[in-house]
Design a protein around this motif. Structure first.
Motif, mmCIF file in Angstrom:
data_model
loop_
_atom_site.group_PDB
_atom_site.id
_atom_site.type_symbol
_atom_site.label_atom_id
_atom_site.label_comp_id
_atom_site.label_asym_id
_atom_site.label_seq_id
_atom_site.Cartn_x
_atom_site.Cartn_y
_atom_site.Cartn_z
ATOM 1 N N LYS A 117 -29.717 -2.640 -1.663
ATOM 2 C CA LYS A 117 -29.371 -4.061 -1.788
ATOM 3 C C LYS A 117 -28.914 -4.379 -3.207
ATOM 4 O O LYS A 117 -27.979 -5.161 -3.418
ATOM 5 N N ILE A 118 -29.592 -3.773 -4.187
ATOM 6 C CA ILE A 118 -29.188 -3.963 -5.581
ATOM 7 C C ILE A 118 -27.780 -3.420 -5.780
ATOM 8 O O ILE A 118 -26.941 -4.026 -6.448
ATOM 9 N N GLY A 119 -27.503 -2.281 -5.155
ATOM 10 C CA GLY A 119 -26.171 -1.689 -5.231
ATOM 11 C C GLY A 119 -25.119 -2.560 -4.570
ATOM 12 O O GLY A 119 -24.006 -2.713 -5.088
ATOM 13 N N GLN A 120 -25.441 -3.153 -3.438
ATOM 14 C CA GLN A 120 -24.498 -4.019 -2.735
ATOM 15 C C GLN A 120 -24.103 -5.219 -3.596
ATOM 16 O O GLN A 120 -22.928 -5.606 -3.641
ATOM 17 N N ALA A 121 -25.098 -5.809 -4.259
ATOM 18 C CA ALA A 121 -24.816 -6.966 -5.110
ATOM 19 C C ALA A 121 -23.910 -6.572 -6.270
ATOM 20 O O ALA A 121 -22.978 -7.309 -6.630
ATOM 21 N N ALA A 122 -24.156 -5.398 -6.864
ATOM 22 C CA ALA A 122 -23.329 -4.931 -7.984
ATOM 23 C C ALA A 122 -21.894 -4.664 -7.544
ATOM 24 O O ALA A 122 -20.937 -5.025 -8.236
ATOM 25 N N VAL A 123 -21.735 -4.044 -6.396
ATOM 26 C CA VAL A 123 -20.394 -3.735 -5.892
ATOM 27 C C VAL A 123 -19.625 -5.028 -5.601
ATOM 28 O O VAL A 123 -18.440 -5.143 -5.908
ATOM 29 N N ALA A 124 -20.313 -6.015 -5.021
ATOM 30 C CA ALA A 124 -19.658 -7.271 -4.675
ATOM 31 C C ALA A 124 -19.171 -8.029 -5.902
ATOM 32 O O ALA A 124 -18.187 -8.781 -5.835
ATOM 33 N N ARG A 125 -19.833 -7.830 -7.040
ATOM 34 C CA ARG A 125 -19.488 -8.559 -8.268
ATOM 35 C C ARG A 125 -18.693 -7.720 -9.264
ATOM 36 O O ARG A 125 -18.374 -8.193 -10.359
ATOM 37 N N LYS A 126 -18.360 -6.530 -8.863
ATOM 38 C CA LYS A 126 -17.625 -5.620 -9.739
ATOM 39 C C LYS A 126 -16.289 -6.219 -10.190
ATOM 40 O O LYS A 126 -15.848 -6.008 -11.321
ATOM 41 N N PHE A 127 -15.657 -7.013 -9.347
ATOM 42 C CA PHE A 127 -14.352 -7.574 -9.690
ATOM 43 C C PHE A 127 -14.435 -8.529 -10.880
ATOM 44 O O PHE A 127 -13.461 -8.681 -11.636
ATOM 45 N N LEU A 128 -15.602 -9.161 -11.093
ATOM 46 C CA LEU A 128 -15.757 -10.061 -12.240
ATOM 47 C C LEU A 128 -15.721 -9.272 -13.542
ATOM 48 O O LEU A 128 -15.085 -9.690 -14.516
ATOM 49 N N ARG A 129 -16.385 -8.112 -13.547
ATOM 50 C CA ARG A 129 -16.334 -7.257 -14.723
ATOM 51 C C ARG A 129 -14.917 -6.749 -14.962
ATOM 52 O O ARG A 129 -14.477 -6.630 -16.118
ATOM 53 N N GLU A 130 -14.204 -6.461 -13.893
ATOM 54 C CA GLU A 130 -12.830 -5.977 -14.029
ATOM 55 C C GLU A 130 -11.913 -7.046 -14.610
ATOM 56 O O GLU A 130 -11.004 -6.741 -15.390
ATOM 57 N N ILE A 131 -12.152 -8.308 -14.256
ATOM 58 C CA ILE A 131 -11.366 -9.410 -14.837
ATOM 59 C C ILE A 131 -11.614 -9.481 -16.345
ATOM 60 O O ILE A 131 -10.675 -9.580 -17.146
ATOM 61 N N MET A 132 -12.889 -9.423 -16.738
ATOM 62 C CA MET A 132 -13.219 -9.467 -18.166
ATOM 63 C C MET A 132 -12.640 -8.269 -18.909
ATOM 64 O O MET A 132 -12.119 -8.394 -20.016
ATOM 65 N N GLU A 133 -12.711 -7.113 -18.284
ATOM 66 C CA GLU A 133 -12.176 -5.905 -18.909
ATOM 67 C C GLU A 133 -10.664 -6.019 -19.110
ATOM 68 O O GLU A 133 -10.133 -5.641 -20.152
ATOM 69 N N GLY A 134 -9.981 -6.568 -18.114
ATOM 70 C CA GLY A 134 -8.536 -6.746 -18.238
ATOM 71 C C GLY A 134 -8.173 -7.714 -19.345
ATOM 72 O O GLY A 134 -7.225 -7.484 -20.103
ATOM 73 N N ARG A 135 -8.936 -8.801 -19.465
ATOM 74 C CA ARG A 135 -8.672 -9.775 -20.524
ATOM 75 C C ARG A 135 -9.015 -9.194 -21.901
ATOM 76 O O ARG A 135 -8.366 -9.521 -22.891
ATOM 77 N N GLU A 136 -10.012 -8.315 -21.937
ATOM 78 C CA GLU A 136 -10.343 -7.676 -23.204
ATOM 79 C C GLU A 136 -9.216 -6.737 -23.645
ATOM 80 O O GLU A 136 -8.901 -6.637 -24.830
ATOM 81 N N GLN A 137 -8.607 -6.040 -22.687
ATOM 82 C CA GLN A 137 -7.508 -5.134 -23.001
ATOM 83 C C GLN A 137 -6.325 -5.858 -23.626
ATOM 84 O O GLN A 137 -5.611 -5.303 -24.460
ATOM 85 N N ASP A 343 -11.450 0.723 -23.186
ATOM 86 C CA ASP A 343 -10.975 0.610 -24.557
ATOM 87 C C ASP A 343 -11.081 1.918 -25.328
ATOM 88 O O ASP A 343 -10.633 2.004 -26.478
ATOM 89 N N THR A 344 -11.648 2.968 -24.715
ATOM 90 C CA THR A 344 -11.619 4.276 -25.365
ATOM 91 C C THR A 344 -10.293 5.000 -25.104
ATOM 92 O O THR A 344 -10.098 6.115 -25.595
ATOM 93 N N TYR A 345 -9.412 4.376 -24.361
ATOM 94 C CA TYR A 345 -8.047 4.890 -24.188
ATOM 95 C C TYR A 345 -7.281 4.670 -25.489
ATOM 96 O O TYR A 345 -7.284 3.572 -26.046
ATOM 97 N N SER A 346 -6.626 5.717 -25.993
ATOM 98 C CA SER A 346 -5.980 5.631 -27.311
ATOM 99 C C SER A 346 -4.549 5.122 -27.258
ATOM 100 O O SER A 346 -3.931 4.906 -28.301
ATOM 101 N N GLY A 347 -4.018 4.907 -26.061
ATOM 102 C CA GLY A 347 -2.647 4.409 -25.942
ATOM 103 C C GLY A 347 -2.595 2.897 -25.848
ATOM 104 O O GLY A 347 -3.539 2.190 -26.221
ATOM 105 N N ASP A 348 -1.499 2.389 -25.341
ATOM 106 C CA ASP A 348 -1.282 0.956 -25.177
ATOM 107 C C ASP A 348 -2.190 0.438 -24.065
ATOM 108 O O ASP A 348 -2.013 0.792 -22.888
ATOM 109 N N GLN A 349 -3.158 -0.394 -24.421
ATOM 110 C CA GLN A 349 -4.122 -0.893 -23.442
ATOM 111 C C GLN A 349 -3.455 -1.632 -22.285
ATOM 112 O O GLN A 349 -3.937 -1.588 -21.151
#
Length: 399
Positions: A117-137, A343-349
């Motif tokens: 159940k903990i895993g299900q909740a994390a998977v369902a909210r994974k897209f929010l982290r991806e949005i933040m990661e994209g904006r950070e890039q 962000d550990t990618y050394s090229g153009d984010q």
């Protein structure tokens, strides 16, 4: 535990972290999410006041209490657990920053709860982290986090609350007149280490200690990062390796608290990039289910080293933020199973899309779990041009 002056210092230190973690400066009117556990309310108030002084627009969100989390995971149906409230996507897509204050009132309240159940909740909210990661890039988002003492964390660490608070103050330089200036000095020294590592053309790394014999492949287009302002405190130097090149055994001699569960003695054996054997002296079933959360959960997302000369942390804190930055006698090496850091990618984010990540071996998962080894160890780099070089020994970088 914290005086008014210390709270203000902590808030200013977090502002340094938030500002350092973002590649472009903040401007008045930026939305900053302030997320905190209830016991950290007085620090949240100090941070809120500082954000107002800086012209930001704070958005305040208190995390679920321990009792609420038990209710959510025990009583929640699949539909309830997987549902993300309306507006969360829109808010996340417009955030300029995030400050998280970690102060759990309980560390074991979810023991016995179905880990899936903990895993299900994390998977369902994974897209929010991806949005933040994209904006950070793109330089539009930054984040930082810190810990605040609670009786439960102190109990699990075997310390009094007062001693626990003293470790936090010392580790974050809150006992200095100007903590941000001290952090700027650590940042400068870490830059030297990162430059030395990034100048080496490393084909693979081998970590050897009493219970570890692990080979890690940094991969193409990688860079070492660390002391970036994201975590307060943070002394680690890390990268996200090509998960496909991981071989051998990693052992976490430090216990770990995750999602209301305590685990200890985690041993992972990797073959062809995946953890094919997962055992633990305590909490083995929980660990195994966490690593079965999704396809990438049993693969490596981070490899990290901490120099004991940088870190003032010399005791177990029952808090990953501190434990992954442990200095002590021999520093530490920690790995994270699960998600990698883009962000550990050394090229153009801006060009690092899902297809390129897959090609380069950046791991993708809803999980990111740091596991720490504090044993005396040697880390040897095999260079692409031939030859080997020790880069870390007895808790110190050798560059």
């Amino acid at each position: 535990m914290f005086s008014t002056d210390e709270l203000k210092k902590y808030a200013r230190t977090l502002w340094w972290g938030l500002s350092t973690a973002r590649t472009s400066p903040y401007k008045p009117g930026d939305l900053i999410l302030l997320r905190f556990d209830q016991p950290a309310t007085e620090l949240a108030e100090a941070v809120f006041d500082l954000l107002m002084d800086q012209g930001m627009v704070p958005v305040v969100r208190q995390n679920l209490t321990s009792s609420m989390e038990v209710s959510f995971y025990v009583k929640g149906s699949e539909a309830q657990i997987r549902t993300v409230p309306p507006g969360d996507r829109e808010l996340t897509a417009n955030l300029s920053g995030l400050i998280s204050l970690i102060a759990p009132a309980s560390l074991t309240h979810l023991a016995g709860t179905d880990p899936s159940k903990i895993g299900q909740a994390a998977v369902a909210r994974k897209f929010l982290r991806e949005i933040m990661e994209g904006r950070e890039q793109t330089g539009d988002f930054g984040w930082t986090l810190c810990a605040y003492p609670t009786p439960e964390q102190a109990r699990c660490a075997g310390l009094s609350v007062e001693d626990y608070a003293r470790v936090i103050k010392r580790a974050c330089f809150l006992d200095d007149a100007d903590p941000a200036a001290r952090w700027a000095g650590v940042f400068a020294d870490a830059q030297r280490v990162k430059q030395g590592l990034n100048a080496l053309d490393i084909q693979s790394l081998r970590v050897e200690s009493a219970n570890c014999d692990l080979r890690v492949t940094p991969g193409d287009k990688r860079r070492w990062l660390g002391v970036s302002g994201h975590n307060i405190p943070s002394f680690e130097i890390f990268l996200s390796p090509d998960w496909r090149g991981t071989e051998g055994v990693f052992y976490a001699d430090q216990p770990s608290y995750r999602s209301g569960n305590r685990v200890a003695g985690v041993r992972l054996e990797f073959k062809a990039g995946r953890a094919v054997s997962v055992t633990a002296l305590e909490g083995q079933e929980f660990v195994q289910k966490q690593l079965a959360m999704d396809e990438g959960a049993a693969q490596l997302g981070e490899f990290s080293l901490t120099d004991r000369r940088h870190s003032r942390i010399d005791t177990f804190m029952a808090n990953t933020l501190f434990d992954e930055n442990f200095g002590g006698s021999f520093g530490n090496c920690h790995v994270a199973v699960g998600a990698s850091y883009s962000d550990t990618y050394s090229g153009d984010q801006a060009r690092l899309d899902a297809e390129l990540k897959k090609t380069l071996g950046f791991n993708d998962s809803a999980l990111h779990w740091d596991l720490v080894n504090t044993e005396d160890k040697t880390v040897t780099a095999t260079l692409k041009g031939g030859g080997k070089r020790i880069i870390y020994k007895s808790g110190e970088f050798d560059l």
